[in-house]
Design an enzyme around this catalytic site. Structure first.
Site, short mmCIF file in Angstrom:
data_model
loop_
_atom_site.label_atom_id
_atom_site.label_comp_id
_atom_site.label_asym_id
_atom_site.label_seq_id
_atom_site.Cartn_x
_atom_site.Cartn_y
_atom_site.Cartn_z
N HIS A 356 0.83 -1.20 0.00
CA HIS A 356 0.00 0.00 0.00
C HIS A 356 0.87 1.25 0.00
O HIS A 356 2.04 1.23 0.36
CB HIS A 356 -0.99 -0.01 1.16
N ASP A 366 6.42 2.69 7.09
CA ASP A 366 5.07 2.22 6.84
C ASP A 366 4.30 3.24 6.01
O ASP A 366 3.85 4.27 6.52
CB ASP A 366 4.36 2.01 8.18
N GLU A 403 -5.06 1.60 2.89
CA GLU A 403 -4.83 0.45 3.76
C GLU A 403 -4.92 0.85 5.21
O GLU A 403 -5.44 0.10 6.06
CB GLU A 403 -3.46 -0.16 3.46
N GLU A 404 -4.40 2.05 5.53
CA GLU A 404 -4.33 2.46 6.92
C GLU A 404 -5.71 2.60 7.56
O GLU A 404 -5.86 2.45 8.77
CB GLU A 404 -3.56 3.78 7.05
N ASP A 432 4.56 -4.73 3.34
CA ASP A 432 3.98 -3.50 3.90
C ASP A 432 5.12 -2.66 4.46
O ASP A 432 5.74 -1.89 3.73
CB ASP A 432 2.96 -3.89 4.98
N HIS A 516 3.66 5.02 12.98
CA HIS A 516 2.45 5.82 12.81
C HIS A 516 2.55 7.22 13.42
O HIS A 516 1.53 7.83 13.75
CB HIS A 516 1.24 5.09 13.39
#
Length: 715
Positions: A356, A366, A403-404, A432, A516
């Site tokens: 993604h 990520d 995706e998140e 990922d 994140h």
């Protein structure tokens, strides 16, 4: 032809001073020749760290949350890169429900002080000195799909917010009802943290990143940019949605912004996949401040923080939290970028690679370490293609969006193409968070275990070039060597858990502390994640080699004996858990024995066909038999699915691998049985244990169906 003969041919070919002979054989023989495999494999392991570094830098200069212009620009970059490598490419759009923050506030009142004092937290991540990517485009910290509203109450510390943590509080006599829960990230999915708090009676949740888990344990360890650890103002954001795909279109694709059937907000809430109480993510500095306002009993030792933290107590109060969150919900366009290399012999058989693109902020780890690796694989495939190569089967490269928020881009695509994928997809290969540090990790459906091991034997360890990656992997990894794909943490989920497609997920590094947060940027990667980008190169090499084996080998390299062994181990674990509860696991054990027989039989059939044909493999004889054997190997994984899905979770069709009911990240074997056992332990009624036995029978039937598919004949 014997293995020793094959090895001698490879060695002899490698001694030729030019690749002309290999190339001539490559373009004049069938796509499955041993020379072709040698040519493509050696071509795929060339170094290209500067190209990967450039891709990652370009992709991560701006935050690019799903549904924003920045992420659409990133999609355009991926599309143009695919096209520049001569790969036919397109954008496939969907119109999905996404949420964004409007306003949020968090105030702590300390009534125990004289006079009572209040502090309102600023809820911002601090820009570090010299940050080359400093920008006002970073969204305010929030939880996607969080419930808008206000929660007011005494604060209770609930550790990681697991079911067992609430059991501990109950044993301590702590009443959570009407409180605001303070939980720390880790151990389980954040959506389950909020859901468990609501079930325990809390009216709101605040989730913080504890210094013990993400800040290097305190002490002399420094936060980013001085070290790899999360700085004191760092906040982990993310989704709370525990489903897969657009919450308003469960089971069907969101193809239009207007002409599409959708659930109402009320129906989405009734599904149980979105939270029903408000929540906010906060930093470890703010979390520790709130913890100091909590009195009551001292928390257990394993609930405590780092050595330099104050003593953690559980409350309730006397600290009093006032939490307010307001979010907007929009139908926004998302864009999957798809590139296709059509197969020369079996164009209707698909080997799919996916990663993604969307990120909560800059996304250096990520997900764009994986995106950069995907573009590198595409570059190498394009190079082979320009030399005249075409794979035996079709290769599809997919760059997913959203995706998140909940695996939305991949799930919408899978739901739209469900029937085609169910009948034609050979395997799905996912990357990922491709690189966050040293150490190779892989998860897979078990029939692909041996293929993964073989691929790592062809790639040098990026951190020790004196050995192969396989050699370092087997000496440094904890058992089991290869994990499973039962968790819902990435885009393999719709392929494995909804349709039943053999799948792989690979990465270097594992968990990383700035996950994140706005500190997951190119500078962090350059300083701490992969300074020379050699791990990115290795990730691309393994990914590409596995894809080539699946796309080019005449017989699919699947080993269902590994699957049978894994099922046997998993069954024993569950059996031991309910040893004296009267549950009969004989049906599963019997079905596993039959699966082993079927796996051995199809392996023998393939071996016999290869040996009797000898050099005839250079011609296209027996093509129908090859196709029929491959179809049996491909379709056996589908047999582990059940059309009714898991009890209470019908989207999850796979009876062997799916997320835990109380932890979307947790990987469970036989999730239906496991869920039923948890309920039966709680209720301890005859009816509840009968449900467990029913789930055992369901699994045994699925394994039997897989055996029948491998056998290839009707009963």
């Amino acid at each position: 032809m014997s293995n020793s003969t094959t090895k001698n041919m490879i060695i002899t070919t490698l001694m030729i001073p030019t690749c002309l002979y290999i190339y001539l054989l490559f373009i004049t023989t069938s796509s499955n020749s041993i020379y072709h495999s040698l040519y493509t494999s050696t071509s795929l392991i060339t170094n290209s760290n500067s190209t990967i570094s450039h891709h990652l830098y370009t992709l991560t200069r701006r935050p690019h949350v799903a549904g924003t212009q920045a992420n659409a620009d990133a999609a355009s970059y991926v599309l143009s890169t695919f096209t520049s490598y001569s790969l036919p490419s397109r954008i496939t759009s969907y119109y999905v429900s996404l949420t964004y923050p409007i306003s949020r506030s968090l105030t702590l009142t300390q009534s125990q002080s004289d006079p009572p004092t209040s502090i309102t937290f600023d809820l911002t991540q601090k820009i570090y000195s010299g940050d080359p990517f400093a920008t006002n485009e970073v969204l305010p910290t929030f939880h996607a799909y969080a419930k808008s509203g206000t929660a007011v109450g005494k604060v209770v510390y609930v550790n990681y917010g697991r079911v067992e943590d609430y059991d501990t509080l109950k044993q301590m006599g702590v009443n959570v009802s009407g409180t605001v829960a303070l939980a720390r990230y880790g151990e389980i999915f954040r959506g389950d943290i909020v859901r468990n708090a609501h079930l325990a009676g809390a009216v709101g949740v605040v989730v913080y990143t504890d210094k013990k888990d993400y800040g290097g344990g305190g002490g002399e360890n420094k936060g980013y940019p001085d070290d790899r650890w999360m700085p004191s103002s760092g906040v982990q954001v993310g989704t709370l949605y525990s489903g897969a795909g657009d919450p308003t279109t469960p089971g069907w694709a969101s193809k239009s912004s207007s002409e599409c059937e959708r659930l109402s907000n009320e129906e989405v809430e009734q599904s149980g996949d979105v939270p029903l109480i408000p929540s906010l993510p906060i930093s470890w500095a703010d979390g520790e401040f709130i913890l100091r306002s909590i009195g009551g009993q001292v928390a257990n030792d394993d609930w405590q923080g780092s050595p330099d933290s104050s003593v953690y107590r559980v409350g309730p109060g006397p600290g009093f939290l006032n939490l307010t969150y307001s979010g907007s919900q929009l139908i926004n366009e998302i864009q999957n970028v798809i590139a296709v290399i059509e197969g020369a012999v079996e164009p209707d058989r698909f080997v799919i690679l996916g990663n993604h693109r969307d990120a909560w902020t800059f996304g250096a780890v990520d997900p764009n370490s994986g995106t950069a690796a995907l573009l590198e694989v595409a570059r190498r495939f394009g190079k082979l293609k320009r030399k005249g190569w075409r794979p035996r089967r079709t290769i599809i490269l997919c760059n997913w969006d959203a995706e998140e928020y909940g695996l939305i881009g991949s799930t919408e695509w899978v739901e739209e193409n469900r029937e085609m994928l169910a009948s034609r997809a050979v395997a799905y290969l996912n990357v990922d968070c491709g690189v966050s540090g040293p150490g190779f990790h892989a998860s897979a459906t078990p029939q692909l275990d041996e293929l993964l091991k073989q691929a790592t034997q062809q790639v040098r360890d990026p951190d020790n070039s004196s050995q192969t990656l396989y050699e370092s992997w087997i000496t440094s990894s904890e058992l089991p060597l290869i994990g499973r794909l039962g968790g819902g943490g990435s885009d393999y989920a719709p392929f494995v858990q909804h349709i039943g497609i053999p799948s792989v997920d690979i990465l270097f590094g594992g968990g990383y502390p700035v996950y994140h947060s706005m500190y997951d940027d190119f500078v962090w990667m350059k300083k701490f994640g992969d300074p020379m980008f050699h791990r990115h190169v290795a990730a691309a090499s393994i990914w590409g080699l596995v894809a080539l084996q699946l796309a080019d080998k005449e017989f699919l390299p699947f080993n269902y004996l590994s699957y049978a062994d894994e099922l046997q181990t998993s069954t024993k674990v569950l059996h031991d858990e309910v040893l004296h509860k009267g549950i009969d696991f004989t049906p599963i054990y019997k079905s596993i024995r039959n699966l082993k027989i079927a796996a051995n039989e199809i392996n023998n059939q393939i071996k016999a066909l290869e040996e009797t044909r000898g050099w005839e493999f250079l011609r296209n004889k027996d093509s129908l038999k090859v196709r029929e054997l491959n179809d049996r190997l491909m379709m056996a994984e589908r047999a582990f699915t059940d059309r009714d899905g898991l009890r209470g979770r019908p989207w999850y069709k796979h009876l062997v691998y799916a997320p835990s009911k109380h932890d979307d990240y947790g990987s469970k074997s036989f999730p239906g049985i496991d869920d039923a056992i948890e309920v039966a332990k709680s209720l301890n009624t005859r009816e509840a244990w009968q449900v467990v036995q029913h789930e055992v029978w369901r699994v045994s039937r699925a394994i039997t169906h897989a055996s029948l598919v491998l056998n290839g004949g009707l009963t």
